[in-house]
Design an enzyme around this catalytic site. Structure first.
Site, PDB file in Angstrom:
ATOM      1  N   HIS A  10       4.589  -1.782  -5.452  1.00 22.41           N
ATOM      2  CA  HIS A  10       3.665  -2.812  -5.947  1.00 22.41           C
ATOM      3  C   HIS A  10       3.870  -2.961  -7.457  1.00 22.41           C
ATOM      4  O   HIS A  10       3.879  -1.935  -8.156  1.00 22.41           O
ATOM      5  CB  HIS A  10       2.221  -2.408  -5.645  1.00 22.41           C
ATOM      6  N   ASP A  54       4.946  -5.944  -3.780  1.00 19.70           N
ATOM      7  CA  ASP A  54       3.839  -6.749  -3.254  1.00 19.70           C
ATOM      8  C   ASP A  54       2.743  -6.900  -4.309  1.00 19.70           C
ATOM      9  O   ASP A  54       2.618  -6.072  -5.218  1.00 19.70           O
ATOM     10  CB  ASP A  54       3.194  -6.041  -2.042  1.00 19.70           C
TER      11      ASP A  54
HETATM   12 ZN   LIG Z   1      -0.551  -6.650  -0.481  1.00 21.64          ZN
END
Ligand SMILES: [Zn+2]
Length: 258
Positions: free
Chosen positions: A221, A75
């Protein structure tokens, strides 16, 4: 699992029951308060725990998969420094992943998104601005965020994205409506790495690999050196366990683009 609509109906039914009972018997006021408190608590927790599917149904894993496969997802990218490092590692270990990208970052780093696609990974929508207020936006504003990112990807890469990863994992009735109106499919996770917290690299790797099972969707991430280091350890682990990471749409057997 509990659903927002079901809980609302139960709460309304309980209130009606208490009001009717009150006709014969004095019902203490605190009973209404207790019911309201339970409703409020469930609704707040349901907004933050995406796995409850309280407001919006998301895919969190594929329990039925037979092959030894998982889906690594990233993400908040693309990031000019760390996404290329992530892509290099994925190539080195022959792994495929899914990148849930923020619209304004796609606009800034188009060449990185091109590389993601060329290498056979999947991309999905992760809002346009990723504003911290996302949970408080109106349905119209959420729709704008989702449509803006989809329109950008369509204009640059000629792809109509179908997958959405809720920003901060937050869902509510307005986000549900916007996701439905934009014809997106919500993708959650079964393994949250917590790689953006202060936890050390080793703690994060342990957290991911401790109970990792085939069919799991892992949330990472592509925005820090620590996450890149975690990824290398994870890919080594998968190699040892003869597990393979594939794009999330393949893991779930759903479409990523229209
Ligand atoms: Zn996010």
């Amino acid at each position: 699992m509990l659903r927002f609509g079901t809980i609302n109906r139960i709460v309304i039914a309980l209130f009606c029951l208490l009001l009717i009972t009150n006709y014969w018997l004095a019902v203490p006021v605190y009973l209404y308060g207790i019911i309201a408190f339970i409703w409020f608590t469930l609704t707040v927790f349901g907004s933050f725990f995406i796995q409850w599917n309280y407001h919006l149904t998301s895919h969190h894993k594929n329990k039925k998969i037979e092959e030894n496969k998982v889906a690594i997802t990233f993400d908040d990218g693309p990031h000019p420094e760390f996404t290329p490092q992530v892509l290099e590692l994925l190539e080195k270990y022959n792994a495929k992943a899914t990148f849930f990208c923020i619209g304004k970052e796609i606009k800034e780093h188009q060449a990185i998104v091109s590389t993601i696609l060329e290498k056979g990974h999947t991309i999905g929508n992760h809002t346009y601005s990723h504003t911290r207020n996302f949970g408080f936006l109106s349905t119209e504003k959420v729709k704008q965020e989702l449509e803006q990112t989809n329109a950008l990807v369509k204009a640059i890469f000629n792809k109509s994205m179908r997958l959405y990863r809720p920003a901060f994992g937050v869902t509510n009735p307005r986000i549900k409506q916007a996701v439905q109106d934009t014809n997106l499919t919500s993708i959650g996770w079964s393994v949250r790495s917590l790689d953006t917290t202060k936890r050390s690299k080793n703690m994060v790797v342990r957290r991911i690999t401790k109970n990792l099972k085939k069919g799991d969707i892992i949330l990472l991430h592509d925005t820090s050196a620590k996450s890149v280091a975690v990824l290398e350890q994870l890919l080594l682990f998968l190699q040892q366990k003869k597990m393979q990471s594939i794009p999330v749409n393949e893991l779930l057997d759903i479409v990523a683009y229209e």
